[in-house]
Write a protein that holds these residues in place. Structure first.
Motif, PDB file in Angstrom:
ATOM      1  N   ARG A  21      20.218  21.968  74.033  1.00  0.00           N
ATOM      2  CA  ARG A  21      21.518  21.213  73.935  1.00  0.00           C
ATOM      3  C   ARG A  21      22.273  21.035  72.506  1.00  0.00           C
ATOM      4  O   ARG A  21      23.239  20.437  72.361  1.00  0.00           O
ATOM      5  CB  ARG A  21      21.219  19.879  74.558  1.00  0.00           C
ATOM      6  CG  ARG A  21      20.302  19.086  73.785  1.00  0.00           C
ATOM      7  CD  ARG A  21      20.112  17.656  74.193  1.00  0.00           C
ATOM      8  NE  ARG A  21      18.874  17.190  73.687  1.00  0.00           N
ATOM      9  CZ  ARG A  21      18.350  15.637  74.111  1.00  0.00           C
ATOM     10  NH1 ARG A  21      19.192  15.326  74.813  1.00  0.00           N
ATOM     11  NH2 ARG A  21      17.376  15.574  73.567  1.00  0.00           N
ATOM     12  N   VAL A  22      21.520  21.827  71.569  1.00  0.00           N
ATOM     13  CA  VAL A  22      22.087  21.780  70.354  1.00  0.00           C
ATOM     14  C   VAL A  22      23.278  22.508  70.095  1.00  0.00           C
ATOM     15  O   VAL A  22      23.329  23.840  70.561  1.00  0.00           O
ATOM     16  CB  VAL A  22      20.936  22.261  69.231  1.00  0.00           C
ATOM     17  CG1 VAL A  22      21.520  22.243  67.827  1.00  0.00           C
ATOM     18  CG2 VAL A  22      19.798  21.498  69.405  1.00  0.00           C
TER      19      VAL A  22
ATOM     20  N   ASN B   2      22.093  14.915  77.907  1.00  0.00           N
ATOM     21  CA  ASN B   2      20.779  15.302  78.318  1.00  0.00           C
ATOM     22  C   ASN B   2      20.519  16.636  78.097  1.00  0.00           C
ATOM     23  O   ASN B   2      21.280  17.617  77.818  1.00  0.00           O
ATOM     24  CB  ASN B   2      20.647  15.039  79.798  1.00  0.00           C
ATOM     25  CG  ASN B   2      21.668  16.163  80.723  1.00  0.00           C
ATOM     26  OD1 ASN B   2      22.794  15.837  80.674  1.00  0.00           O
ATOM     27  ND2 ASN B   2      21.063  17.117  81.153  1.00  0.00           N
ATOM     28  N   ASN B   3      18.985  16.772  77.811  1.00  0.00           N
ATOM     29  CA  ASN B   3      18.363  18.275  77.835  1.00  0.00           C
ATOM     30  C   ASN B   3      18.398  18.927  79.043  1.00  0.00           C
ATOM     31  O   ASN B   3      18.581  18.235  80.231  1.00  0.00           O
ATOM     32  CB  ASN B   3      17.339  18.155  76.854  1.00  0.00           C
ATOM     33  CG  ASN B   3      16.945  19.621  76.138  1.00  0.00           C
ATOM     34  OD1 ASN B   3      18.080  20.510  76.169  1.00  0.00           O
ATOM     35  ND2 ASN B   3      15.999  19.654  75.563  1.00  0.00           N
ATOM     36  N   PHE B   4      18.179  19.994  79.009  1.00  0.00           N
ATOM     37  CA  PHE B   4      18.378  21.119  80.229  1.00  0.00           C
ATOM     38  C   PHE B   4      17.679  22.494  79.918  1.00  0.00           C
ATOM     39  O   PHE B   4      17.509  22.693  78.762  1.00  0.00           O
ATOM     40  CB  PHE B   4      19.741  21.356  80.672  1.00  0.00           C
ATOM     41  CG  PHE B   4      20.743  21.690  79.556  1.00  0.00           C
ATOM     42  CD1 PHE B   4      20.868  23.109  79.043  1.00  0.00           C
ATOM     43  CD2 PHE B   4      21.559  20.824  78.664  1.00  0.00           C
ATOM     44  CE1 PHE B   4      21.427  23.574  77.852  1.00  0.00           C
ATOM     45  CE2 PHE B   4      22.092  21.071  77.622  1.00  0.00           C
ATOM     46  CZ  PHE B   4      22.221  22.572  77.472  1.00  0.00           C
ATOM     47  N   SER B  22      16.637  27.652  89.547  1.00  0.00           N
ATOM     48  CA  SER B  22      16.298  26.822  88.324  1.00  0.00           C
ATOM     49  C   SER B  22      15.896  25.397  88.911  1.00  0.00           C
ATOM     50  O   SER B  22      16.078  25.117  89.948  1.00  0.00           O
ATOM     51  CB  SER B  22      17.669  26.546  87.764  1.00  0.00           C
ATOM     52  OG  SER B  22      18.685  26.130  88.665  1.00  0.00           O
ATOM     53  N   PRO B  23      15.333  24.836  88.074  1.00  0.00           N
ATOM     54  CA  PRO B  23      14.717  23.330  88.413  1.00  0.00           C
ATOM     55  C   PRO B  23      15.792  22.673  88.835  1.00  0.00           C
ATOM     56  O   PRO B  23      17.048  22.458  88.009  1.00  0.00           O
ATOM     57  CB  PRO B  23      13.913  23.185  87.204  1.00  0.00           C
ATOM     58  CG  PRO B  23      14.369  23.852  86.017  1.00  0.00           C
ATOM     59  CD  PRO B  23      14.951  25.169  86.705  1.00  0.00           C
ATOM     60  N   ARG B  47      25.717  15.982  84.271  1.00  0.00           N
ATOM     61  CA  ARG B  47      24.184  16.140  83.723  1.00  0.00           C
ATOM     62  C   ARG B  47      23.200  16.978  84.414  1.00  0.00           C
ATOM     63  O   ARG B  47      22.561  16.585  85.122  1.00  0.00           O
ATOM     64  CB  ARG B  47      23.720  14.546  84.117  1.00  0.00           C
ATOM     65  CG  ARG B  47      24.458  13.361  83.157  1.00  0.00           C
ATOM     66  CD  ARG B  47      23.957  12.153  83.862  1.00  0.00           C
ATOM     67  NE  ARG B  47      24.755  11.013  83.513  1.00  0.00           N
ATOM     68  CZ  ARG B  47      24.164  10.286  82.183  1.00  0.00           C
ATOM     69  NH1 ARG B  47      23.157  10.922  81.490  1.00  0.00           N
ATOM     70  NH2 ARG B  47      24.904   9.335  81.723  1.00  0.00           N
ATOM     71  N   PRO B  48      23.877  18.284  84.318  1.00  0.00           N
ATOM     72  CA  PRO B  48      23.043  19.216  84.803  1.00  0.00           C
ATOM     73  C   PRO B  48      21.671  19.546  84.328  1.00  0.00           C
ATOM     74  O   PRO B  48      21.612  19.221  83.007  1.00  0.00           O
ATOM     75  CB  PRO B  48      23.860  20.615  84.601  1.00  0.00           C
ATOM     76  CG  PRO B  48      24.693  20.318  83.311  1.00  0.00           C
ATOM     77  CD  PRO B  48      24.950  18.756  83.387  1.00  0.00           C
ATOM     78  N   GLN B  49      20.585  19.732  85.139  1.00  0.00           N
ATOM     79  CA  GLN B  49      19.074  19.875  84.526  1.00  0.00           C
ATOM     80  C   GLN B  49      19.066  21.570  83.954  1.00  0.00           C
ATOM     81  O   GLN B  49      18.109  21.560  83.414  1.00  0.00           O
ATOM     82  CB  GLN B  49      18.148  19.719  85.560  1.00  0.00           C
ATOM     83  CG  GLN B  49      18.283  17.890  86.107  1.00  0.00           C
ATOM     84  CD  GLN B  49      17.996  17.157  84.922  1.00  0.00           C
ATOM     85  OE1 GLN B  49      16.940  17.286  84.287  1.00  0.00           O
ATOM     86  NE2 GLN B  49      19.016  16.437  84.537  1.00  0.00           N
TER      87      GLN B  49
END
Lengths: 171, 335
Positions: A21-22, B2-4, B22-23, B47-49
Motif C-alpha cells: 500500500r505504500v 488497508n493493506n492488500f 486472489s484471497p 477496501r479491496p483485499q
C-alpha cells in the motif's frame, strides 16, 4: 512478509522492502531519503507530489510504488547535473517563482514535463482545433500547468520562469 | 489505507486468473492508472483485499481495424489517446473532451478502461459519516436535501442523484462507441450507452460490468468519423474542474437539413447522457436556433431539480443550443 522491489530513482537502482500500500510518494520520502517531493493534498488535486516517470509527469501520491518497478523515476533531487542546477531550477530562483517553497519541487518537475509535452506537439484544451500551435502563450501555459496549485500565489514568477526556459531552449 | 495483496498480470488471461484466485476475491479489484481507486482506498471508501495490476497488459495500442473502425486498448493512457494522430484526425471530439478533463499529470496516469470505471465525485459518497446509498446500500442519501449544486437532474432515482464525472465518456457516448469485455465465460461487446447504469434501486452499481470482468478495448465506428463536432464544458474554474454541464455534439448538414446528429451531456446524470430525444427531433430538420432550442427543451423536460441545481436545466438547454448553433454556422467545430 513484505515484498522487495527495485526502483530506478534519479539514475540509481534502489531496492526496498515495503508494504504493497505504500505510495510512490511515501516510498521516495520515507524509505529512500528523498524528501524533496512534497505531500500536499494526497488526493491528486494539488500537484505538489509531481515527479517524472520515463520523462512524463505524474502525481506520485496516487501511484503505488509497486507499480513503478523498472521505470525511470526523476525527482527534484535528480534534476541538477553534477552540482549545476537544471535551467528550470535556476529560472525559478531568478524570477522568484515561489514564496514558501512547498509547491516548488512539484511545479519545477511539472514544468520540465510540460515543456517536453509541448515540444512533442501534444495538444491542450485551449489550443484551437486541438492542435499544438507552436507558440506557448500564457493561456497555454496556464492550462498546461493547471495541475499545480500555489497557495502563496507566486504564479507570476512561475510563469516568467517557465517562459524563460522555453524561450532559451526552443529550437 | 488497508493493506492488500498485490499481483501484476502480463496478459488478460493471467489477470482474470489472478483476480479469481486472489484471497477474498469478491473484494479484489483490477488496478490501472490508480487515479481514482487509490484515492478511494485512501478515503476508506474502497477496501479491496487484493489488487491485480493490469498496466502491463498488452492493451496500449490504438489500431485501425480492417472494417475502418478504430480500436483503443484499455490501457492506452488518456494523454496518449488525446494526442494520437488518428484520433485527432477522425474523432477530434474525443481528443477535445479528454483534454478538458483532470490535469496533465492525471491524464498521464489514467487509462481508457479506468476512465469508464471512475466513481462519482459526490461529496456524500466520499464522506464516510454521510448517508449514501451508493456506498452503503439502504443507508439513505444525504445529497437529496443537502448541498446538491453539482448533482444530477436527469435519470435520477429517489435513491441517488450522483453524477458520472468523466468528460471522455460523454464523447464516447456521442460517438456510438462499443466496449469490448473479457471474462471467465468469454468475450462480449456492449454498446457504450448500455455500459453505465442509471441509479434506480441499485445505485451501488455504476456499470453493467460483471465482477471479475475486464475491459479490453473500446471501438469507435467508422460511421462516427469526420463529422463536425464540438465538446463544450461549463465549470466553476477555467481548468481542472469537473463539469457542471458539458455537451458533446457532432453534426452533418446536407442541403440545409440535419442528416446526422449525435448529442450527449455530462454533469447531469448518473451516466453519460445520450440526448436521443433531441436527436430524434432534429434529424431531418433545418439547423435553426429555434429548432435547437426546442429540441434542448424537450430533452430537459423530464429533468428533476433539487434545491441547489435547478440552474443546470437552463444551463444545459442554453449550452446545447449554443454548441449546435456554432456547429451549424461552421464556427466552433473541433475540426
Amino acid at each position: 512478509m513484505n515484498p522487495s522491489i527495485s526502483l530506478k530513482v534519479n539514475g540509481l537502482k534502489r531496492v526496498l522492502v515495503i508494504e504493497a500500500r505504500v505510495s510512490l510518494l511515501d516510498a521516495l520520502r520515507d524509505h529512500l531519503g528523498l524528501p524533496g517531493t512534497k505531500k500536499g493534498c494526497a488526493k491528486g488535486a494539488c500537484g505538489a507530489c509531481t515527479v517524472l516517470v520515463d520523462g512524463e509527469r505524474i502525481n506520485s501520491c496516487l501511484a503505488l510504488a509497486m507499480q513503478y518497478e523498472g521505470r525511470e523515476i526523476v525527482t527534484i533531487e535528480g534534476l541538477a547535473d553534477s552540482g549545476v542546477l537544471h535551467p528550470m531550477q535556476q529560472a525559478f530562483i531568478e524570477h522568484d517563482g515561489f514564496q514558501c517553497g512547498y509547491c516548488t519541487p512539484g511545479q519545477i518537475c511539472s514544468a520540465v514535463g510540460m515543456l517536453r509535452e509541448f515540444r512533442s506537439g501534444a495538444p491542450s484544451a485551449v489550443t484551437e482545433n486541438a492542435a499544438a500551435s507552436g507558440e506557448l502563450t500564457d493561456a497555454e501555459l496556464r492550462e498546461r500547468m493547471s495541475g499545480n496549485l500555489c497557495r502563496c500565489g507566486a504564479y507570476v514568477g512561475i510563469r516568467e520562469a517557465i517562459q524563460q526556459v522555453h524561450g532559451a531552449t526552443k529550437s | 489505507m488497508n493493506n492488500f495483496t498485490f499481483g501484476r498480470a502480463t496478459d488478460s488471461s493471467s489477470a482474470l486468473k489472478l483476480i479469481s484466485t486472489s484471497p477474498e476475491h469478491g473484494t479484489a479489484r483490477f488496478l490501472a492508472g490508480g487515479t481514482n481507486l487509490i484515492d478511494l482506498m485512501r478515503e476508506g471508501i474502497e477496501r479491496p483485499q487484493s489488487l491485480v495490476d493490469i498496466t502491463l497488459l498488452p492493451l496500449s495500442e490504438v489500431q485501425q481495424l480492417p472494417d475502418g473502425d478504430l480500436r483503443i486498448g484499455a490501457m492506452v493512457r488518456n494523454s496518449h489517446l488525446a494526442t494520437n494522430a488518428l484520433v485527432r484526425e477522425r474523432y477530434p471530439l474525443l481528443s477535445q473532451a479528454i483534454l478538458m478533463g483532470a490535469s496533465a499529470q492525471l491524464r498521464n496516469m489514467a487509462t481508457t478502461g479506468g476512465n469508464l470505471m471512475q466513481r462519482t465525485r459526490c461529496y456524500y459518497f466520499y464522506e464516510g459519516a454521510a448517508a449514501c446509498n451508493k456506498r452503503v446500500p439502504g443507508s439513505g442519501c444525504d445529497a437529496m436535501e443537502g448541498f446538491n449544486r453539482i448533482h444530477a437532474i436527469l435519470g435520477t432515482s429517489p435513491q441517488c442523484i450522483a453524477t458520472h464525472p468523466s468528460d471522455m465518456c460523454v464523447a464516447l457516448a456521442a460517438l456510438d462507441a462499443t466496449v469490448n469485455i473479457t471474462g471467465s465465460s468469454g468475450e462480449r461487446r456492449v454498446a457504450f450507452t448500455d455500459f453505465h447504469r442509471l441509479p434506480g434501486d441499485t445505485p451501488e452499481l455504476d456499470t453493467n460490468l460483471q465482477p471479475e470482468e475486464l475491459i479490453t478495448s473500446i471501438d469507435l465506428p467508422a460511421s462516427s468519423a469526420g463529422l463536425d463536432s464540438s465538446y463544450r464544458k461549463v465549470r466553476d474554474r477555467a481548468s481542472y474542474a469537473f463539469a457542471l454541464v458539458s455537451v458533446a455534439a457532432a453534426l452533418k448538414i446536407d442541403a440545409g437539413i440535419i442528416c446526422e446528429i449525435r448529442l450527449a451531456l455530462g454533469g447531469v446524470s448518473h451516466k453519460p447522457w445520450r440526448a436521443s430525444v433531441a436527436e430524434d427531433l432534429l434529424r431531418g430538420k433545418a439547423p435553426t436556433r429555434d429548432n435547437f432550442a426546442a429540441a434542448a427543451a424537450a430533452e430537459l423536460a423530464p429533468a428533476i431539480p433539487r434545491r441547489n441545481n435547478a440552474f443546470k436545466i437552463e444551463l444545459a438547454k442554453r449550452t446545447i443550443a449554443l454548441v449546435l448553433s456554432e456547429l451549424a454556422s461552421g464556427a466552433g467545430a473541433a475540426r
